[in-house]
Design a protein around this motif. Structure first.
Motif, PDB file in Angstrom:
ATOM      1  N   UNK A  71       0.816  -1.222   0.000  1.00 48.82           N
ATOM      2  CA  UNK A  71       0.000   0.000   0.000  1.00 48.82           C
ATOM      3  C   UNK A  71       0.847   1.270   0.000  1.00 48.82           C
ATOM      4  N   UNK A  72       2.009   1.211   0.656  1.00 51.90           N
ATOM      5  CA  UNK A  72       2.903   2.363   0.681  1.00 51.90           C
ATOM      6  C   UNK A  72       3.433   2.649  -0.720  1.00 51.90           C
ATOM      7  N   UNK A  73       3.831   1.598  -1.421  1.00 53.82           N
ATOM      8  CA  UNK A  73       4.300   1.758  -2.800  1.00 53.82           C
ATOM      9  C   UNK A  73       3.207   2.354  -3.676  1.00 53.82           C
ATOM     10  N   UNK A  74       1.997   1.814  -3.559  1.00 46.55           N
ATOM     11  CA  UNK A  74       0.883   2.294  -4.383  1.00 46.55           C
ATOM     12  C   UNK A  74       0.640   3.788  -4.167  1.00 46.55           C
ATOM     13  N   UNK A  91      -8.514   4.328  -7.769  1.00 50.30           N
ATOM     14  CA  UNK A  91      -9.274   4.137  -6.533  1.00 50.30           C
ATOM     15  C   UNK A  91      -9.696   2.682  -6.379  1.00 50.30           C
ATOM     16  N   UNK A  92     -10.087   2.056  -7.472  1.00 46.81           N
ATOM     17  CA  UNK A  92     -10.478   0.649  -7.415  1.00 46.81           C
ATOM     18  C   UNK A  92      -9.298  -0.209  -6.969  1.00 46.81           C
ATOM     19  N   UNK A  93      -8.153   0.022  -7.574  1.00 47.94           N
ATOM     20  CA  UNK A  93      -6.954  -0.733  -7.206  1.00 47.94           C
ATOM     21  C   UNK A  93      -6.585  -0.475  -5.749  1.00 47.94           C
ATOM     22  N   UNK A  94      -6.646   0.788  -5.337  1.00 52.68           N
ATOM     23  CA  UNK A  94      -6.274   1.145  -3.967  1.00 52.68           C
ATOM     24  C   UNK A  94      -7.155   0.437  -2.949  1.00 52.68           C
ATOM     25  N   UNK A  95      -8.450   0.356  -3.228  1.00 54.28           N
ATOM     26  CA  UNK A  95      -9.368  -0.308  -2.299  1.00 54.28           C
ATOM     27  C   UNK A  95      -9.038  -1.800  -2.196  1.00 54.28           C
ATOM     28  N   UNK A  99      -7.683  -3.534   1.264  1.00 49.18           N
ATOM     29  CA  UNK A  99      -8.414  -4.618   1.937  1.00 49.18           C
ATOM     30  C   UNK A  99      -7.518  -5.840   2.098  1.00 49.18           C
ATOM     31  N   UNK A 100      -6.787  -6.174   1.032  1.00 49.17           N
ATOM     32  CA  UNK A 100      -5.851  -7.305   1.096  1.00 49.17           C
ATOM     33  C   UNK A 100      -4.804  -7.084   2.176  1.00 49.17           C
ATOM     34  N   UNK A 101      -4.206  -5.896   2.207  1.00 48.44           N
ATOM     35  CA  UNK A 101      -3.133  -5.607   3.155  1.00 48.44           C
ATOM     36  C   UNK A 101      -3.632  -5.626   4.595  1.00 48.44           C
ATOM     37  N   UNK A 179     -11.115  -9.424  -5.082  1.00 48.13           N
ATOM     38  CA  UNK A 179     -12.015  -9.581  -3.926  1.00 48.13           C
ATOM     39  C   UNK A 179     -12.273 -11.063  -3.658  1.00 48.13           C
ATOM     40  N   UNK A 180     -12.451 -11.851  -4.703  1.00 43.45           N
ATOM     41  CA  UNK A 180     -12.664 -13.288  -4.524  1.00 43.45           C
ATOM     42  C   UNK A 180     -11.440 -13.943  -3.879  1.00 43.45           C
TER      43      UNK A 180
END
Length: 302
Positions: A71-74, A91-95, A99-101, A179-180
């Motif tokens: 997330x820091x890299x993003x 924004x889609x990628x960031x979300x 969530x994963x992180x 998400x899956x």
């Protein structure tokens, strides 16, 4: 050392590591390539964590790095690029990445006993290395995983620094896959925790999603990186091969190292695991095979 004290020291280590990385990006030489500047900063941060790992004689100090840094890299790439804050695909990628992180870091925090405990795989790798244990600790446990995650994030770099239009349907597909994948990891880890809390010696987990795959958490993790690759391809189809490098590296690690180590350990410690191997898919989830009758014997022709 208490669990609370261990967490405090881990947090301090990561704050120092991120501070060193930020200082390098601010004061260090500019290579003219955003991705290369961040890779070097990422490696400096890894060396800091490695130093803390050696200080506490515990390479598990590095465990959270896998999910903390992406997330820091993003965010850094997005801010430093010229796409702009209004880019919907970013924004889609960031979300999805956030969530994963959060999930993966929380899962680590829930299960981590503290600095008195080290992942058994790290100890095994260093023991096998003998006199080269320092080198194995530095590269196999710290530096190489950092490079693997960075390669996995390359398609995110492409996506959040790409100012042209993206393929909307492919971005949507990537989000669904991501998400899956996260959902599968969440369910697999929850079922594993419940099993570990009540398991009997020698028992094996072969229910729930674990009845469809012997390593559903690893399959979910690899699927997450597939989603990242799809995000990159959606943003820049001509760079598809760059986007797939990280997925290939991840698959090589899980299929060539992590899973074989886990399989060997389970077979040596749990007699019933060989039956699970016969029935349950190794990696890709699928319906389990039917169990063999307890005393079935092969019929000999003639």
């Amino acid at each position: 050392m208490s669990r609370t004290t261990s967490f405090v020291r881990v947090v301090i280590a990561y704050v120092v590591a991120l501070g060193v990385a930020a200082a390098w990006l601010w004061l260090g030489p500019d290579t003219g390539h955003l991705w290369l500047d961040t890779l070097v900063a990422d490696l400096w941060a890894t060396l800091v964590i490695f130093g803390f790992s050696r200080r506490y004689s515990n390479s598990s100090m590095y465990d959270a790095y896998w999910s903390v840094i992406p997330p820091v890299l993003l965010v850094y790439w997005w801010v430093a690029g010229d796409v702009g804050i209004g880019a919907v695909h970013c924004w889609v990628i960031a979300v999805v990445v956030a969530v994963w992180a959060i999930r993966l870091t929380a899962n680590w925090a829930i299960g981590w006993p503290g600095l008195h405990h080290e992942d058994w795989r790290y100890g095994l790798l260093k023991e096998r290395a003998g006199g080269a244990a320092f080198i194995v600790d530095l590269f196999a446990i710290h530096v190489i995983p950092t490079i693997q995650v960075f390669l996995g994030m390359v398609p995110v770099y492409i996506a959040v620094t790409h100012s042209d239009s993206t393929i909307g349907w492919l971005t949507a597909l990537a989000a669904v896959v991501g998400v899956a994948a996260i959902s599968l990891e969440y369910v697999a880890d929850a079922q594993l925790r419940r099993f570990a809390a009540h398991r009997r010696p020698g028992s094996v987990l072969d229910t729930g999603v674990w009845s469809w795959s012997r390593h559903p958490n690893y399959f979910g993790e690899c699927s997450f990186w597939v989603a990242m690759a799809l995000f990159g391809i959606a943003a820049s189809p001509s760079d598809w091969w760059w986007s797939l490098v990280g997925v290939v590296v991840m698959l090589a690690m899980f299929l060539g190292a992590s899973i074989p180590m886990m399989e060997q350990r389970s077979l040596s410690r749990r007699p019933g695991y060989s039956d699970v191997v016969d029935r349950v898919s190794r990696f890709v989830p699928r319906p389990p095979r039917r169990a063999r009758p307890p005393h079935a014997t092969e019929r000999i022709p003639g």
